[in-house]
Design an enzyme around this catalytic site. Structure first.
Site, PDB file in Angstrom:
ATOM      1  N   CYS A 193       1.014  -1.121   0.511  1.00  0.00           N
ATOM      2  CA  CYS A 193       0.158  -0.141   0.517  1.00  0.00           C
ATOM      3  C   CYS A 193       0.734   1.102   0.185  1.00  0.00           C
ATOM      4  O   CYS A 193       1.777   1.477   0.499  1.00  0.00           O
ATOM      5  CB  CYS A 193      -0.886   0.047   1.308  1.00  0.00           C
ATOM      6  SG  CYS A 193      -2.074   1.204   1.583  1.00  0.00           S
ATOM      7  N   ASP A 200       0.158  -6.156   0.038  1.00  0.00           N
ATOM      8  CA  ASP A 200      -1.210  -6.529  -1.228  1.00  0.00           C
ATOM      9  C   ASP A 200      -1.111  -7.619  -2.512  1.00  0.00           C
ATOM     10  O   ASP A 200      -0.166  -7.589  -2.857  1.00  0.00           O
ATOM     11  CB  ASP A 200      -1.827  -5.162  -2.224  1.00  0.00           C
ATOM     12  CG  ASP A 200      -2.045  -3.769  -1.355  1.00  0.00           C
ATOM     13  OD1 ASP A 200      -2.405  -3.945  -0.882  1.00  0.00           O
ATOM     14  OD2 ASP A 200      -1.796  -2.413  -1.691  1.00  0.00           O
ATOM     15  N   GLU A 233      -4.223  -0.123  -8.551  1.00  0.00           N
ATOM     16  CA  GLU A 233      -4.294   0.349 -10.355  1.00  0.00           C
ATOM     17  C   GLU A 233      -3.105   1.120 -10.789  1.00  0.00           C
ATOM     18  O   GLU A 233      -3.369   1.046 -11.962  1.00  0.00           O
ATOM     19  CB  GLU A 233      -5.645   1.790 -10.080  1.00  0.00           C
ATOM     20  CG  GLU A 233      -6.976   0.918  -9.150  1.00  0.00           C
ATOM     21  CD  GLU A 233      -6.874   1.703  -8.346  1.00  0.00           C
ATOM     22  OE1 GLU A 233      -8.187   1.763  -7.286  1.00  0.00           O
ATOM     23  OE2 GLU A 233      -6.146   1.238  -7.072  1.00  0.00           O
ATOM     24  N   ARG A 261      -9.355  -6.631   1.245  1.00  0.00           N
ATOM     25  CA  ARG A 261      -8.948  -6.073   2.628  1.00  0.00           C
ATOM     26  C   ARG A 261     -10.208  -5.437   2.638  1.00  0.00           C
ATOM     27  O   ARG A 261     -11.086  -4.718   1.740  1.00  0.00           O
ATOM     28  CB  ARG A 261      -7.697  -5.211   2.201  1.00  0.00           C
ATOM     29  CG  ARG A 261      -7.563  -4.358   3.629  1.00  0.00           C
ATOM     30  CD  ARG A 261      -6.293  -3.295   3.172  1.00  0.00           C
ATOM     31  NE  ARG A 261      -5.167  -4.409   3.208  1.00  0.00           N
ATOM     32  CZ  ARG A 261      -4.335  -3.931   2.465  1.00  0.00           C
ATOM     33  NH1 ARG A 261      -4.014  -2.368   1.907  1.00  0.00           N
ATOM     34  NH2 ARG A 261      -2.615  -5.540   2.354  1.00  0.00           N
TER      35      ARG A 261
END
Length: 285
Positions: A193, A200, A233, A261
């Site tokens: 993150c 992630d 993204e 999450r």
């Protein structure tokens, strides 16, 4: 190794995010909880200006959507959101979770009313088009778990000692004497993150046409995201741009599915020749 300036180090758009901060959970509907992050922060850094080289969507799945019907009875559903790649902002995931939680004690007369509210609020936050599909419990039984299409490259017996992001792994990674059309995938995608550095976990599919890509070099490149801090993204768009730049793909799709999450998973899809099909979760989601 390619050195890149961190485009986020002084980004004012990130200062006010609730991500990484202690927050109160609101049980009453509150659209102001939503927070957007300009896509330009990342796109400018990877020279994505003007006409974009891809189309696609950020496909979100919300597994913890609940509200009250007109009589006050709790209702639950799964929601699928398709946010256009052309939106000015991506939606920050923690704010999305807090926003959805704010529906928990809020009455809606119908699912149609709920859906219209979601579309209006999310499109306003993202400054772009979004579609929302509400999946009721009566349809839960037809929800599928799939594997990504293509050949998995994870079984390659390679030794790895460097986990710093490095697009140069793709340098000289193609065989110009072989033009192929193939689909590859990996379950070893992991990034962190941008704000909290929480891991992630994701899987990625790469479908391309062009000079044949060395699979070992591609796998090393994907593994190099392991300590890289960026939103989901943005990672997918970076992969797309790097593959176009180094591997000269004439057709390319990059599609990643990340584990959930806070009841949400994010599945960015970018392609220059095809549209996303039906969204089905993977086993880890």
């Amino acid at each position: 190794m390619t050195q890149n300036h961190d485009p986020y180090s002084d980004a004012q758009a990130l200062v006010g995010l609730t991500l990484g901060k202690a927050t109160d959970y609101q049980a009453e509907y509150d659209a102001s909880l939503l927070q957007g992050v300009p896509r330009s922060l990342n796109r400018n850094a990877i020279a994505l200006t003007g006409t974009l080289p891809f189309h696609g969507a950020d496909i979100w799945t919300g597994y913890e959507l609940s509200w009250l019907n007109a009589k006050g009875k709790p209702m639950v559903a799964i929601a699928e959101f398709h946010l256009s790649y052309e939106s000015l902002n991506l939606i920050e995931s923690k704010s999305f979770k807090l926003y959805l939680n704010s529906f928990n004690q809020t009455k809606f007369d119908s699912i149609d009313s709920l859906q219209k509210t979601l579309v209006a609020d999310l499109s306003q936050c993202a400054q772009g088009d979004i579609s929302v599909k509400i999946i009721e419990p009566k349809s839960f039984g037809i929800q599928r778990i799939i594997e990504l299409p293509g050949t998995c490259i994870d079984d390659l017996d390679i030794e790895v000692s460097d986990y710093s992001f490095n697009p140069d792994y793709l340098e000289n990674s193609t065989d110009d004497k072989q033009t192929v059309a193939e689909t590859l995938n990996s379950n070893l995608l992991k990034s962190n993150c941008l704000i909290t550095s929480q891991p992630d976990w994701g899987s990625v599919m790469i479908r391309y046409q062009g000079p044949k890509i060395d699979r070992e070099k591609l796998l090393r490149y994907l593994i190099s995201f392991r300590q890289h801090n960026e939103f989901h993204e943005q990672c997918v768009e970076r992969i797309f741009v790097d593959l176009k730049r180094f591997c000269h793909c004439t057709k390319l799709t990059v599609y990643a599915r990340y584990t959930r999450r806070g009841g949400l998973d994010i599945n960015p899809y970018r392609s220059d020749f095809e549209q996303p099909g039906e969204s089905h979760r993977l086993a880890r989601q």
